[in-house]
Design a protein around this motif. Structure first.
Motif, short mmCIF file in Angstrom:
data_model
loop_
_atom_site.label_atom_id
_atom_site.label_comp_id
_atom_site.label_asym_id
_atom_site.label_seq_id
_atom_site.Cartn_x
_atom_site.Cartn_y
_atom_site.Cartn_z
N PRO A 104 0.85 -1.21 0.00
CA PRO A 104 0.00 0.00 0.00
C PRO A 104 0.88 1.25 0.00
CG PRO A 104 -0.55 -1.50 1.81
CD PRO A 104 0.75 -1.94 1.26
N ASP A 115 -3.31 4.48 -2.40
CA ASP A 115 -4.45 4.71 -1.52
C ASP A 115 -4.88 6.19 -1.56
OD1 ASP A 115 -6.42 4.33 0.38
OD2 ASP A 115 -5.04 4.47 2.08
N ALA A 133 -6.63 -0.49 2.12
CA ALA A 133 -5.76 -0.53 0.94
C ALA A 133 -4.99 -1.84 0.90
CB ALA A 133 -4.81 0.66 0.95
#
Length: 334
Positions: free
Chosen positions: A11, A50, A84
């Motif tokens: 992420p 994200d 995420a």
């Protein structure tokens, strides 16, 4: 045994400064593992943007155009680290035999990836990356972090001490993770609940290669509270306990006041009245606050909103993209 397909899910949120170096370092690790025939040539790096506000997605796209091993997911808004991370895991389970999750700042020792894969080949389906020590942390961060893990364990939350989100999961574990439908995500507590054969790998955590931490104290406290309220009902039971204690104290004070009245020793005191009012009032507000937290969790769960929405994909399969692009990513979890 056939070499497994490994996906590494990372992420990213505003990681423009560090991301190019991160990708280059991870490509070296992946190619070494492929040349050693520990993982398949179909293994990939998956970066999840994200909802970054900088050029994170542009960096991912640029690397994807030059390196077929680099894939990407762009979430439509900032959904939070845990969501995420989950989006990457749920995407990767469709193609990989095992998936490793890590942060984008290279604080997690990427050379431990080989040890993770070796443990997977030995039959372990969950491999936790655990910090050897926190000597490089500040005194406050070290004490607060260790206190967090100890508190979680005392509250009955099945966390692994000094483990964050650096771990390997087999596809079978990921398929069972898909069965957990809660909105309030705390993956550090959910993964141990799934079970299966697991082990830990110790490593030394490093300094960030660039940029600043995306987890200030406020976010860390919120994350800790989410973990506690998502996995333990002990805080709300504590409120009940405090209520009984308060009731006992009130009864004792009431008896004292009654005997003082009968003995004609009563003296009107403003201070004692105000202290009693503030004490009882604070207990009531605390109780309402804790109960409200649990009600808010219920409110979030019953709405059943999608955890995240993918705006754009960078994958190799056009057919796959056309199949799911018009739908919410939640469809991957069915």
């Amino acid at each position: 045994m056939k070499a497994p397909i490994l996906y590494i899910s990372i992420p990213c949120y505003n990681e423009e400064e560090a991301l190019a170096k991160t990708i280059d370092h991870l490509l070296v690790v992946m190619n070494n593992l492929i040349n050693s025939e520990l993982i398949s040539k179909e293994s990939r790096l998956l970066f999840i943007d994200d909802g970054s506000k900088d050029r994170t997605w542009e960096v991912i796209k640029s690397k994807h155009q030059r390196e077929r091993m680099v894939l990407g997911l762009k979430l439509s808004i900032n959904s939070g680290h845990q969501k995420a991370l989950l989006s990457g895991l749920m995407f990767s389970r469709k193609f990989a035999d095992c998936v490793i999750s890590m942060d984008a700042d290279l604080q997690d020792d990427i050379w431990v990836v080989k040890d993770f894969v070796v443990k997977y080949l030995e039959g372990f389906e969950v491999v936790y990356g655990v910090r050897k020590s926190r000597d490089k942390d500040t005194w406050f961060k070290r004490v607060s972090a260790e206190s967090f893990y100890k508190l979680m364990l005392k509250l009955g939350v099945p966390v692994i001490f000094n483990h964050a989100d650096y771990r390997l999961l087999s596809s079978r574990v990921l398929n069972h993770l898909n069965e957990f439908k809660e909105t309030n995500l705390f993956l550090r507590g959910i993964i141990p609940l799934i079970g299966f054969r697991s082990c830990t790998i110790e490593y030394d955590r490093k300094e960030r290669i660039a940029g600043e931490s995306k987890y200030p104290l406020k976010k860390m406290l919120a994350f800790a509270w989410d973990g506690i309220t998502s996995f333990s009902n002990k805080p709300i039971r504590l409120v009940t306990t405090v209520g009984f204690i308060s009731l006992g104290i009130s009864a004792a004070v009431g008896l004292y006041a009654l005997f003082s009245k009968l003995a004609d020793h009563t003296v009107s005191g403003w201070t004692s009245i105000m202290i009693s009012l503030w004490f009882i009032g604070s207990i009531q507000l605390l109780a309402l606050g804790v109960i409200g937290e649990y009600i808010s969790k219920i409110y979030s769960e019953v709405k059943r909103r999608p955890l995240y929405i993918v705006e754009e994909y960078l994958t190799e399969s056009t057919e796959f993209k056309l199949d799911i692009e018009p739908t919410l990513i939640r469809e991957l979890r069915k």
